[in-house]
Write a protein that holds these residues in place. Structure first.
Motif, PDB file in Angstrom:
ATOM      1  N   LEU A 138       0.909  -1.333  -0.061  1.00  0.00           N
ATOM      2  CA  LEU A 138       0.093   0.032  -0.059  1.00  0.00           C
ATOM      3  C   LEU A 138       0.851   1.234  -0.136  1.00  0.00           C
ATOM      4  N   GLY A 139       1.881   1.122   0.005  1.00  0.00           N
ATOM      5  CA  GLY A 139       2.983   2.587   0.152  1.00  0.00           C
ATOM      6  C   GLY A 139       3.110   2.971   1.277  1.00  0.00           C
ATOM      7  N   ILE A 140       2.525   2.461   2.621  1.00  0.00           N
ATOM      8  CA  ILE A 140       2.513   2.795   3.948  1.00  0.00           C
ATOM      9  C   ILE A 140       4.005   2.753   4.397  1.00  0.00           C
ATOM     10  N   LEU A 141       4.731   1.647   4.257  1.00  0.00           N
ATOM     11  CA  LEU A 141       5.961   1.262   4.508  1.00  0.00           C
ATOM     12  C   LEU A 141       7.006   1.194   3.602  1.00  0.00           C
ATOM     13  N   LYS A 142       7.851   1.869   3.561  1.00  0.00           N
ATOM     14  CA  LYS A 142       8.758   1.976   2.278  1.00  0.00           C
ATOM     15  C   LYS A 142      10.032   0.855   2.754  1.00  0.00           C
ATOM     16  N   ASP A 162      13.920   6.326   5.776  1.00  0.00           N
ATOM     17  CA  ASP A 162      12.940   6.206   4.773  1.00  0.00           C
ATOM     18  C   ASP A 162      11.678   6.368   5.439  1.00  0.00           C
ATOM     19  N   ASN A 163      11.412   6.159   6.450  1.00  0.00           N
ATOM     20  CA  ASN A 163      10.151   6.213   7.179  1.00  0.00           C
ATOM     21  C   ASN A 163       9.967   7.089   8.434  1.00  0.00           C
ATOM     22  N   LYS A 164      10.566   8.069   8.236  1.00  0.00           N
ATOM     23  CA  LYS A 164      10.745   8.928   9.368  1.00  0.00           C
ATOM     24  C   LYS A 164       9.377   9.273  10.066  1.00  0.00           C
ATOM     25  N   THR A 165       8.217   9.508   9.550  1.00  0.00           N
ATOM     26  CA  THR A 165       6.985   9.935  10.257  1.00  0.00           C
ATOM     27  C   THR A 165       6.376   8.507  10.611  1.00  0.00           C
ATOM     28  N   PHE A 166       6.691   7.416  10.168  1.00  0.00           N
ATOM     29  CA  PHE A 166       5.922   6.307  10.343  1.00  0.00           C
ATOM     30  C   PHE A 166       6.493   5.183  11.452  1.00  0.00           C
ATOM     31  N   LEU A 167       8.103   5.011  11.504  1.00  0.00           N
ATOM     32  CA  LEU A 167       8.793   4.481  12.286  1.00  0.00           C
ATOM     33  C   LEU A 167       9.251   5.264  13.439  1.00  0.00           C
ATOM     34  N   PRO A 168       9.574   5.106  14.722  1.00  0.00           N
ATOM     35  CA  PRO A 168       9.950   5.573  15.782  1.00  0.00           C
ATOM     36  C   PRO A 168      11.508   5.228  15.933  1.00  0.00           C
ATOM     37  N   ILE A 205       4.844   6.253  21.555  1.00  0.00           N
ATOM     38  CA  ILE A 205       5.327   6.408  19.971  1.00  0.00           C
ATOM     39  C   ILE A 205       4.136   6.967  19.204  1.00  0.00           C
ATOM     40  N   LYS A 206       3.316   7.721  19.886  1.00  0.00           N
ATOM     41  CA  LYS A 206       1.949   8.168  19.264  1.00  0.00           C
ATOM     42  C   LYS A 206       2.423   9.304  18.372  1.00  0.00           C
ATOM     43  N   ARG A 207       3.553   9.938  18.182  1.00  0.00           N
ATOM     44  CA  ARG A 207       3.950  10.938  17.217  1.00  0.00           C
ATOM     45  C   ARG A 207       4.153  10.156  15.835  1.00  0.00           C
ATOM     46  N   TYR A 208       4.416   8.861  15.692  1.00  0.00           N
ATOM     47  CA  TYR A 208       4.580   7.858  14.569  1.00  0.00           C
ATOM     48  C   TYR A 208       3.299   7.364  14.119  1.00  0.00           C
TER      49      TYR A 208
END
Length: 219
Positions: A138-142, A162-168, A205-208
């Motif tokens: 889905l392109g959510i995770l690179k 590559d996943n700054k806003t997704f992975l803490p 990890i709520k920011r991610y």
């Protein structure tokens, strides 16, 4: 007193000072045997590294190693012509090809906190591979995928950059140490996932982006 006995007595005294208690002759002997074993291992490793470095002067771009070795990138066992050694360490030729193609950097494996493996995601976030592959699709995770020589994927990595806003960052989700009490005594010490330690783990990890998906993630 003979030189051997004097040396043994001095070693026993040094070990007792390190342990801060008296040692029996049997304990002292066992400790000495362990120290000797470790010393020999250090010498062997040092000699091996010096031999490799000397050969590297003759082959600065790298060369194949003899025997079986563990790839420092994917962890797979590689042997003889399937190995590659250069100033960045031991790799299998499949991972070396990925380095050459700039899929991953030359110093990739030296920065373990800069990426997640498939196992890391499964263990650290209580996920399964099916969910992870869905997010990739889905392109959510690179993902950075190292191609296998015969087709397919040899190894998959997820760089935090590559996943700054997704992975803490990994320091937020480090495993904790748990103790088990048996008969009133602490007998077992073992690691547990970070989310078993905090009362509200997702707040950490709520920011991610992954925090939002963990609430609804289903196989």
């Amino acid at each position: 007193m003979s030189k051997n006995k004097l040396g043994s007595a001095m070693s026993k005294q040094a070990m007792e000072e390190a342990c801060d208690r008296a040692l029996s002759n049997h304990e002292a002997q066992k400790e000495k045997e362990l120290i000797d074993l470790i010393a020999h291992m250090v010498v062997d490793v040092t000699f091996m590294e010096l031999t490799r470095e000397k050969k590297l002067l003759e082959h600065p771009k790298g060369y194949h190693l003899d025997g079986s070795h563990s790839c420092e990138i994917c962890g797979c066992i590689c042997k003889d012509e399937s190995t590659w050694y250069d100033r960045y360490g031991v790799k299998c030729i499949t991972c070396q090809a990925a380095v050459d193609k700039k899929i991953i950097s030359k110093t990739f494996f030296k920065k373990r906190d800069s990426y997640y493996t498939m196992f890391d995601l499964e263990y650290c976030f209580n996920l399964n591979a099916k969910i992870i592959r869905r997010w990739i699709k889905l392109g959510i995770l690179k993902a950075r995928e190292i191609p296998a020589q015969g087709g397919g994927t040899h190894a998959t990595f997820f760089l935090i950059k590559d996943n700054k806003t997704f992975l803490p960052p990994k320091h937020l989700i480090k495993s904790a140490i748990a103790k088990e009490i048996k008969d009133g005594k602490e007998e077992y010490v073992f690691p547990v996932p970070w989310y078993q330690v905090f009362d509200q783990p997702l707040d950490r990890i709520k920011r991610y982006g992954i925090a939002q998906l963990l609430v609804t993630a289903q196989p």
